[in-house]
Design a protein around this motif. Sequence first.
Motif: not given
Length: 496
Positions: A450-477
Amino acid sequence: MKKYNKSLIFTIFTLSGILFVSSCSSDSKERDAAESTSALIEGNEKIVAFGHISAMNILNNADYKSIPKVNVILGSVLGNWKKGLEIDKPIYYALEAPFAENGTPETIYALINVKNQDSLSSIISEMGYALDKEGDISYHQEDDVTFGIRNKLLIIISKPGDYDGKAKIKEAFTLTEGDLSEDKAEEIIEQKGDIVSGVDIARLLSTSNTELAKLSTEKKDHLDELVEDAYIKTVANFTNGMATVESFNLFSEDLKDELFFKDKNGATLVSKLGGGDPWMGVAMNLDLRKGESFLTDYLPTAQKRLMEDFPGEAKFALLALGENPFSKLFSGQAGVVLKGNPKSAMGMELEYTSFLGLGPKGDILQQILDQQFSILAEKKGDTYVMGDLRVQSNKKGIFASSGKETGGKLNLPPYAKNFGEDSFSLFIAFEKMDVASLDLEDEAKVVEILQYVTINVNRDGSKMVIAAKNKNTNILKQVTDFYAKQIMGKIDSMGA
């Protein structure tokens, strides 16, 4: 002649109405999994959560065919089921309340499109299950699981304990013939995504919280009005180099206004956390007064449970403050960033800066702090110093830091540029850490990719991003390949 025409017109309309009703009744038994789920939700008020999973899309993104031995086993099973079921389409689910203490729903429903009923029945027979018949439904119960087939639909029911599977499956199919859900519930069912879920807030509260029955009529009516047609929609997607989980608060503005959200804070919190290059951060900006008032009005025991986790002196202080004690002690703003060398920070050294905002009665906490540190630490002005640890207290709040002092502004990573602005935010920069050198459990070592993880929560909802170092292959693979390599390495070492 006019009388004849009127009779003819009446007869035509009557026959048309009969044909229309008949066709609707017939069509309702031919519904696919999506429409059947929609009707099931509408007809069963105990269903509080629902959605769908694109199982084959997830498996294909994980590239399960490339996993040694798994492809042989899973591939043949999926190939077999594909003859009878439309497994390329989403699998729909619905969860019935109340939930047990371990989170188990009262009943779980899964609904899947049938491609060929004869092929499906044949597959089930080959598995050793004998299908019984109830009208036009073929069904089988095995312990706490019952499945039934009718026309284009397979329904699977899982329900703990003893129950009448025949009655339950018949009831489920009957409900799928009813009216379809509308508005937000339908929006969630139709939402595209690898995993989609929806939670009906009104039903969740009414089926799982006995406190609501103790409320006054006025408060209960107001709460019912607030949560009417309120849903949380969550969508998870797995793409090249990234996984995102995004939730949307499909609430009225009135409900959002009564909750603890406090967004658009700019750099007010970040400016209190010093400078340097952080590799991890957590920040909160909460309207504690609103949050406390909501709990006091509608969920009073929840506030008591919050107090139970506080130390004795702090708990006593909270009790002494009367109503809304948290907002009297705390401002609702707090944050911490870890910086310095992330490799050593996970070992002996730890460099951080933190801030805890104090409320109008925050001097009580300052007194407790003075009592704790006056014996252990040296005081320089308004700052206690104990080795590398520095603790400062003033009217704004309590500042604590350890390690090298760094002035200026925080040099935040680009993916965390809005850190501290929302009601809650978090980031972890795995790219700056030597994760491989950490003593992690095998299942946790996947963070190496992994490269990073971010989480943001506000009144409209939330978003979590899990980013891998390799951007060219599906993260599940990437995750699949990591664990496959890990397992094969263990097998090779055992063979050696």
